[in-house]
Design a protein around this motif. Sequence first.
Motif, PDB file in Angstrom:
ATOM      1  N   PHE A  57       0.933   5.417  14.541  1.00 32.18           N
ATOM      2  CA  PHE A  57       0.537   4.260  13.755  1.00 32.18           C
ATOM      3  C   PHE A  57      -0.718   4.523  12.927  1.00 32.18           C
ATOM      4  N   ASP A  58      -1.095   5.792  12.813  1.00 32.77           N
ATOM      5  CA  ASP A  58      -2.224   6.193  11.968  1.00 32.77           C
ATOM      6  C   ASP A  58      -1.669   6.833  10.705  1.00 32.77           C
ATOM      7  N   PRO A  59      -1.798   6.196   9.535  1.00 35.66           N
ATOM      8  CA  PRO A  59      -1.191   6.731   8.314  1.00 35.66           C
ATOM      9  C   PRO A  59      -1.767   8.064   7.863  1.00 35.66           C
ATOM     10  N   THR A  60      -2.911   8.464   8.386  1.00 37.04           N
ATOM     11  CA  THR A  60      -3.503   9.737   7.973  1.00 37.04           C
ATOM     12  C   THR A  60      -3.033  10.903   8.828  1.00 37.04           C
ATOM     13  N   TYR A  61      -2.328  10.631   9.910  1.00 36.57           N
ATOM     14  CA  TYR A  61      -1.914  11.715  10.809  1.00 36.57           C
ATOM     15  C   TYR A  61      -0.697  12.442  10.234  1.00 36.57           C
ATOM     16  N   LYS A  62      -0.726  13.769  10.293  1.00 32.10           N
ATOM     17  CA  LYS A  62       0.365  14.606   9.806  1.00 32.10           C
ATOM     18  C   LYS A  62       0.895  15.488  10.926  1.00 32.10           C
ATOM     19  N   ILE A  88       0.869  -1.185   0.000  1.00 33.59           N
ATOM     20  CA  ILE A  88       0.000   0.000   0.000  1.00 33.59           C
ATOM     21  C   ILE A  88       0.901   1.229   0.000  1.00 33.59           C
ATOM     22  N   THR A  89       0.566   2.216  -0.786  1.00 32.97           N
ATOM     23  CA  THR A  89       1.363   3.440  -0.832  1.00 32.97           C
ATOM     24  C   THR A  89       0.824   4.424   0.197  1.00 32.97           C
ATOM     25  N   PHE A  90       1.675   4.788   1.135  1.00 32.95           N
ATOM     26  CA  PHE A  90       1.310   5.757   2.160  1.00 32.95           C
ATOM     27  C   PHE A  90       2.083   7.075   2.014  1.00 32.95           C
ATOM     28  N   GLY A  91       3.197   7.053   1.292  1.00 26.14           N
ATOM     29  CA  GLY A  91       4.122   8.181   1.297  1.00 26.14           C
ATOM     30  C   GLY A  91       3.547   9.499   0.854  1.00 26.14           C
ATOM     31  N   HIS A  92       2.816   9.537  -0.256  1.00 23.13           N
ATOM     32  CA  HIS A  92       2.273  10.786  -0.779  1.00 23.13           C
ATOM     33  C   HIS A  92       0.786  10.925  -0.520  1.00 23.13           C
ATOM     34  N   SER A  93       0.075   9.790  -0.531  1.00 19.47           N
ATOM     35  CA  SER A  93      -1.389   9.875  -0.468  1.00 19.47           C
ATOM     36  C   SER A  93      -1.936   8.840   0.510  1.00 19.47           C
ATOM     37  N   PRO A  94      -1.928   9.158   1.814  1.00 14.24           N
ATOM     38  CA  PRO A  94      -2.442   8.209   2.788  1.00 14.24           C
ATOM     39  C   PRO A  94      -3.928   7.928   2.619  1.00 14.24           C
ATOM     40  N   GLN A  95      -4.649   8.798   1.909  1.00 12.80           N
ATOM     41  CA  GLN A  95      -6.068   8.550   1.649  1.00 12.80           C
ATOM     42  C   GLN A  95      -6.174   7.582   0.473  1.00 12.80           C
ATOM     43  N   ASN A  96      -6.589   6.329   0.749  1.00 13.86           N
ATOM     44  CA  ASN A  96      -6.720   5.330  -0.315  1.00 13.86           C
ATOM     45  C   ASN A  96      -8.063   4.618  -0.182  1.00 13.86           C
ATOM     46  N   SER A 119      17.859   5.119   8.941  1.00 10.55           N
ATOM     47  CA  SER A 119      17.884   5.717   7.618  1.00 10.55           C
ATOM     48  C   SER A 119      17.631   7.211   7.742  1.00 10.55           C
ATOM     49  N   ASN A 120      17.762   7.905   6.631  1.00  9.03           N
ATOM     50  CA  ASN A 120      17.737   9.369   6.634  1.00  9.03           C
ATOM     51  C   ASN A 120      16.770   9.917   5.606  1.00  9.03           C
ATOM     52  N   HIS A 121      15.735   9.179   5.325  1.00  5.52           N
ATOM     53  CA  HIS A 121      14.774   9.601   4.304  1.00  5.52           C
ATOM     54  C   HIS A 121      14.218  10.987   4.627  1.00  5.52           C
ATOM     55  N   TRP A 122      13.812  11.700   3.608  1.00  8.34           N
ATOM     56  CA  TRP A 122      13.284  13.053   3.794  1.00  8.34           C
ATOM     57  C   TRP A 122      11.845  13.063   4.305  1.00  8.34           C
ATOM     58  N   THR A 123      11.224  11.884   4.410  1.00  6.01           N
ATOM     59  CA  THR A 123       9.838  11.846   4.851  1.00  6.01           C
ATOM     60  C   THR A 123       9.692  12.379   6.271  1.00  6.01           C
ATOM     61  N   ASP A 124       8.537  13.001   6.539  1.00 12.21           N
ATOM     62  CA  ASP A 124       8.245  13.441   7.902  1.00 12.21           C
ATOM     63  C   ASP A 124       7.069  12.652   8.472  1.00 12.21           C
TER      64      ASP A 124
END
Length: 869
Positions: A670-675, A459-467, A508-513
Amino acid sequence: MHSEELLIHDCENVQKPRRISVAFNDNGLGTVCKPHPFTVSPGGSTASANNAARVHGILGKSVAPWSWVQLQFNLHNNGLDLQKYKSIRFYAKGDGGTYTVNLVRKAVSDYSYHHRRFEAGPAWSLIELPLSSFKQTWGKRLPSEFNDVQRIQFSPTAHEESFDLWIDHVVLSTEAIQQKHYDYSDSNWFPYTGIDVNKRRNTALDMSKHLDAPAGKHGWLSCKGEDFVFENGKKIRFWGVNIVASANFPTHEEADKIAECLAQMGVNMTRHHHMDAPWTNKNIFGNNGQTRAFDAEAMDRFDYLIAALQKRGIYQYFDFLVNRKAYEKDDIQNINGLGNGWKIEGIFDPTLIKLQEEFIIKFLKHKNPYTNKTYAEDTACCLMEIINEDSLFYIQKSGGFAIEDDYYKNVLNQQFAKWLQERYISQEQITKAWAPKQPNKQGLLKDEQLANASINSIITFGHSPQNNWSKQRNLDTYAFYYDRTMYYYKRLSKAIRDTGCKAPIAGSNHWTDQPIDLYANAQLDFIDRHSYWAHPQGGWSLDKITHKPEAMVKDRGLGLIYALARRRVLGKPYIITEWQAAAPNDYRVDAQLIMGAMGSFQNWSAIQFAFSHSNENVSVSEVKSLGIFDVINDPNMMAVWHPVSLMMHRQDVSPAISHSGTDISKAKCFDPTYKINIHRKAALNDSIGIRFSDDMAVFADSYSKQREHIVNSTGQLQVDQLHGQFMVNTSQTQAFCGFHYKKMIQLDNAWLKLDNPYACVIISSLDDKAIEHSKHLLITCLGRSINSGMIRDASLNRLKVVGKAPVLIESISGSIKILQQQAATNVQAWCLNHSGQRQQAAKITAKDQDFILQLQSTDRCSFYEIIIK
């Protein structure tokens, strides 16, 4: 042929304001818009001086159902045909922010209007734009046929920020405006001639005395709270560069020059990056179709470079998987299904994990003959990272972060099935748990079976957690990714520790927040993230890329500072192993000062990307043309290192005395929609980050959203948001960078009057006394640097002509008045070249305690050395 014009509105006729209105979202996201209802405001441009259309307030959060503010010049509900018009012009002024002008068309149904950006500075200015330059940047693309334009719309772009925009005298014209290519005037520019490191030793530009050589003498590094601390209790903050690809394998002669150059710049850490890259020659494996044995010549060159760096007090940071390629000789079952770097598969595939363990053990147990130590026992090799820029939480549908090969999909599905079996026991329980509670969502599909491991784990969560998946399916998949990530981190950490290496380890050092990724990495020793300003788009050569032609100092969150602050985990040491304001952005030199000063305030360590990418590009004496990243070819980026590293090592800027930010509970992680929600300007005022805690009442963002002039909590750093200015006021370093509009810049002990619209000026005490008492000063004056013959496209974000060597440096002219508390009987000033050698005398006059240094374009230098007797 005469041009024909259509006056849309001059804002003068207050009796007929019907063609101007404001619209904004009113849905609880924090947007405030005034005046409402709309009325024109007194005070117009030179074209119509009585009134103007002003809109001001706050643009709310950038989350669904979205925030927007629109100042609208209404044309016709059915749309007007504007095809005969070629250009639009209007007058604008404001708060220095970036705004858009949109052509609202009837044919557009998804709000993806043709638009252009512009800046609204503090004084009225005429904006002239060809309609052909208006483009759509997302949504359904339509031909640029403006035959149905309903409104011309002006909007702010910075969310959770105050805005203030004035617009006046909007006109459409049949005149075709030709936006001219930006051709640099070379009358006040001088050529860069390189560096002689032997001549620079012991000059005003030699910062090597501030390094604590040799590296490693204080024992193993450890992490205590937010600090890096050696065994003997000595704290350290790292300020370094990346050495990339074949630049890690120079000849012995060049290695000594590189090490000496970096020490003189004040570099105290090198990150050794892309050593495994297949596209570079040399690499650590020898470019011979395998990655399980080291190349003897490459290792000898690398070993010597490490020894040369350590001798001068420079520590090492190793990342173990960056760009490794799969070969048949490596006994990998499906080499065609893997991309270089083994992303994402390297985190979960058992064969790839074993090969990573093998590499780590072999590398760390390798004995460097020039230090007589293995890398595992070398205390100067003090930070380790498992994998570069990777995260299961950032899986994408295609590209470098996608699992596109059926073999690796099946590997992950098998692991997911085992994970689900332990939690749900049966297919029926999964079906029940994943049953969607919302319309248009999906749970377990009919053809997905636990028994044969056919339940899709991707499942892709990185850009679009709404699926389209049900909430519980998303939550379970997210939790599975976390467990896989932690298994990987723990196993590779054990491989490092089993060699006897005691260095702190990062994942790791990914740019994701994404909070979950930060939470996973916070289970290790320290946090590492990456961020870039003006990162190129479209390739890796100057003739192909587009970029963001904007100064970091004008961004409301100071660009990298906001981006990095919201990825910091409080309570852990924080290092940024890749940051850069990339060429050919004209305004890149401000980033070094801002990162150094703000990094000190925030207690960050930072590693710039990159010193050099190639062993054919490591000569500091040879003059080459600009590249996108390599500092070695950018004289201004090299030059600013000296005063900023001095400021860093002396700890001139005090760290923040308190923290603010946001608490994140484990449930939210652990909630993929939380920013993460931290105000864009918060880091300018206080130490900012996130904290993983269930005590939600304790911790809050302390920033007041209304301020445009910000003084940080220690009083040493100032940001003028209106004019795009950053200032440092400490006793031994005082500095300015940004735009000044020909006004006097007043620092505590220096008044700057500059002729250049953009500049970076740093006054440094070299005798460790306060500037007001110092008898030895270094003054660094920098602006832009370009290739000879470089020409910008009219859009300013692309080069029409790349140019060639030598690099040209812009002279900074004006004057600097230094205020001291001692009578100066004899003041001497010299222009310095980049090797620190005194050239001609500079023009300086003294009166009582003060003296004035005249900056003349004929000086043709970036540095001035001042001796006061």
